[in-house]
Scaffold this active site. Structure first.
Site, mmCIF file in Angstrom:
data_model
loop_
_atom_site.group_PDB
_atom_site.id
_atom_site.type_symbol
_atom_site.label_atom_id
_atom_site.label_comp_id
_atom_site.label_asym_id
_atom_site.label_seq_id
_atom_site.Cartn_x
_atom_site.Cartn_y
_atom_site.Cartn_z
ATOM 1 N N SER A 1 3.405 -1.994 10.397
ATOM 2 C CA SER A 1 4.860 -2.044 10.575
ATOM 3 C C SER A 1 5.447 -3.425 10.271
ATOM 4 O O SER A 1 6.389 -3.866 10.924
ATOM 5 C CB SER A 1 5.260 -1.587 11.979
ATOM 6 O OG SER A 1 4.830 -0.240 12.194
ATOM 7 N N ASN B 1 0.865 -1.182 0.000
ATOM 8 C CA ASN B 1 0.000 0.000 0.000
ATOM 9 C C ASN B 1 0.906 1.237 0.000
ATOM 10 O O ASN B 1 1.494 1.577 1.028
ATOM 11 C CB ASN B 1 -0.900 -0.029 1.255
ATOM 12 C CG ASN B 1 -1.741 1.227 1.386
ATOM 13 O OD1 ASN B 1 -1.794 2.051 0.463
ATOM 14 N ND2 ASN B 1 -2.395 1.384 2.521
ATOM 15 N N GLU C 1 -5.413 -4.836 10.661
ATOM 16 C CA GLU C 1 -4.411 -3.792 10.836
ATOM 17 C C GLU C 1 -4.667 -3.069 12.160
ATOM 18 O O GLU C 1 -5.484 -2.128 12.203
ATOM 19 C CB GLU C 1 -4.497 -2.778 9.695
ATOM 20 C CG GLU C 1 -4.184 -3.359 8.332
ATOM 21 C CD GLU C 1 -3.597 -2.318 7.386
ATOM 22 O OE1 GLU C 1 -2.487 -2.523 6.915
ATOM 23 O OE2 GLU C 1 -4.250 -1.282 7.160
ATOM 24 N N GLY D 1 2.414 2.480 10.839
ATOM 25 C CA GLY D 1 3.353 3.596 10.679
ATOM 26 C C GLY D 1 4.050 4.011 11.971
ATOM 27 O O GLY D 1 4.675 5.064 12.029
ATOM 28 N N GLU E 1 -7.000 4.785 7.927
ATOM 29 C CA GLU E 1 -6.790 6.207 7.583
ATOM 30 C C GLU E 1 -8.037 6.800 6.929
ATOM 31 O O GLU E 1 -8.329 7.987 7.092
ATOM 32 C CB GLU E 1 -5.532 6.344 6.698
ATOM 33 C CG GLU E 1 -4.269 6.140 7.528
ATOM 34 C CD GLU E 1 -3.102 5.520 6.799
ATOM 35 O OE1 GLU E 1 -3.070 5.543 5.557
ATOM 36 O OE2 GLU E 1 -2.203 4.995 7.491
ATOM 37 N N LYS F 1 0.126 4.253 -0.221
ATOM 38 C CA LYS F 1 -0.514 5.439 0.385
ATOM 39 C C LYS F 1 -0.259 6.669 -0.499
ATOM 40 O O LYS F 1 -0.178 6.529 -1.716
ATOM 41 C CB LYS F 1 -0.035 5.621 1.828
ATOM 42 C CG LYS F 1 -0.229 4.335 2.665
ATOM 43 C CD LYS F 1 -0.088 4.533 4.138
ATOM 44 C CE LYS F 1 -0.337 3.212 4.853
ATOM 45 N NZ LYS F 1 -0.267 3.315 6.299
ATOM 46 N N HIS G 1 -9.752 1.265 5.062
ATOM 47 C CA HIS G 1 -8.459 1.455 5.725
ATOM 48 C C HIS G 1 -8.643 2.408 6.907
ATOM 49 O O HIS G 1 -9.434 3.346 6.825
ATOM 50 C CB HIS G 1 -7.430 2.006 4.730
ATOM 51 C CG HIS G 1 -6.035 1.943 5.278
ATOM 52 N ND1 HIS G 1 -5.566 2.866 6.176
ATOM 53 C CD2 HIS G 1 -5.039 1.048 5.077
ATOM 54 C CE1 HIS G 1 -4.313 2.543 6.506
ATOM 55 N NE2 HIS G 1 -3.976 1.444 5.850
HETATM 56 P P1 13P Z 1 2.934 0.487 7.748
HETATM 57 O O1 13P Z 1 3.483 -0.792 7.174
HETATM 58 O O2 13P Z 1 3.669 1.699 7.264
HETATM 59 O O3 13P Z 1 2.810 0.425 9.238
HETATM 60 O O4 13P Z 1 1.446 0.656 7.171
HETATM 61 C C1 13P Z 1 0.553 -0.395 7.296
HETATM 62 C C2 13P Z 1 -0.656 -0.058 6.526
HETATM 63 O O5 13P Z 1 -1.428 0.810 6.902
HETATM 64 C C3 13P Z 1 -0.893 -0.779 5.266
HETATM 65 O O6 13P Z 1 -2.170 -0.538 4.779
#
Ligand code: 13P
Length: 259
Positions: A212, A9, A167, A173, A97, A11, A95
């Protein structure tokens, strides 16, 4: 046996040239990992060029979001039909976010999930608890609250063509990763919810871990019985790191085959 899926992903990251070089880097080695599925989820503006660059490879393409309906007066939005038309096979739905920054509630998430299925895209439904919810012992409750309405609204059969990503929000992150045991427990609980609705789908649906995940912790997570792959953020922006996670998944796939 469930074929592992490693999804990157991206982002809201990358320029056109960075997107091209990332795909080039992944393409060079991805064919070694034919026993897993590899998928990239670029930004909307990079989807088409990535699609062109992936032609002739087995690497899948997906988008990070969609909006409802086939077309219409929805300035700034992209429909499931448009994504399918330019060659996407997958799309992220719900997601964290989207849920937190853009206030997408469970009704909208459920409608987006259905829109993906109707356009024959494979939704990757993201669910997971915040740090406070985990500390209050609410993890399973939250998982159920996020999953049940989607099952109710789309019907369990829709999950034959879906992926779930666990997740935990506190691990996204942050550099904090769920321990293999924490992740396995959550994945087993998710599979149990699906099992209550349909045993066959529970056996075949892929449940990815996200938060992560990186080369250093991929093996310990991917060897858990209910973890079928990873949804990778930060570590998917570097071809070498992403490929190391693919290698870990491929190693696990080979080990499962040997049993
Ligand atoms: P990270 O791997 O940067 O923690 O992000 C995970 C994520 O949100 C994947 O959709």
């Amino acid at each position: 046996m469930r074929k592992p899926l490693i999804a990157g992903n991206w982002k809201m990251h990358g320029s056109l040239s960075q997107a091209k070089s990332l795909v080039d880097g992944i393409k060079q080695h991805a064919a070694q990992y034919a026993d897993i599925d590899i998928l990239v989820l670029p930004t909307f503006v990079h989807l088409y060029i990535v699609h062109e660059l992936l032609k002739g490879t087995a690497i899948g393409l997906g988008a990070q979001n969609l909006y409802l309906g086939a077309q219409g007066a929805f300035t700034g939005e992209i429909s499931a039909a448009m994504l399918a038309d330019i060659g996407c096979r997958y799309v992220l739905i719900g997601h964290s976010e989207r849920r937190t920054i853009f206030h997408e509630d469970v009704e909208l998430t459920a409608a987006k999930f259905k829109a993906a299925i109707e356009a024959r895209l494979i939704p990757i439904l993201c669910i997971g608890e915040t740090r406070e919810e985990r500390e209050q012992g609410e993890t399973n409750n939250i998982i159920q609250k996020q999953l049940d309405p989607i099952i109710h609204s789309a019907g369990i059969d829709a999950f034959r063509h879906a992926v779930i990503a666990y997740e935990p929000v506190w691990a996204i992150g942050t550099g904090l990763t769920a321990t293999p045991l924490q992740a396995q427990e959550a994945h087993a609980y998710i599979r149990q919810i699906i099992m209550k609705n349909n045993v066959d789908i529970a056996k075949t649906i892929r449940i990815l871990y996200g938060g992560s995940m990186k080369a250093e912790n991929a093996v310990s997570l991917l060897t858990q019985p209910d973890i079928d792959g990873g949804l990778i953020g930060g570590a998917s922006l570097d071809a070498a790191s992403f490929l190391k996670i693919c290698a870990a998944a491929s190693q696990e796939a080979a080990a499962l085959k040997a049993h």
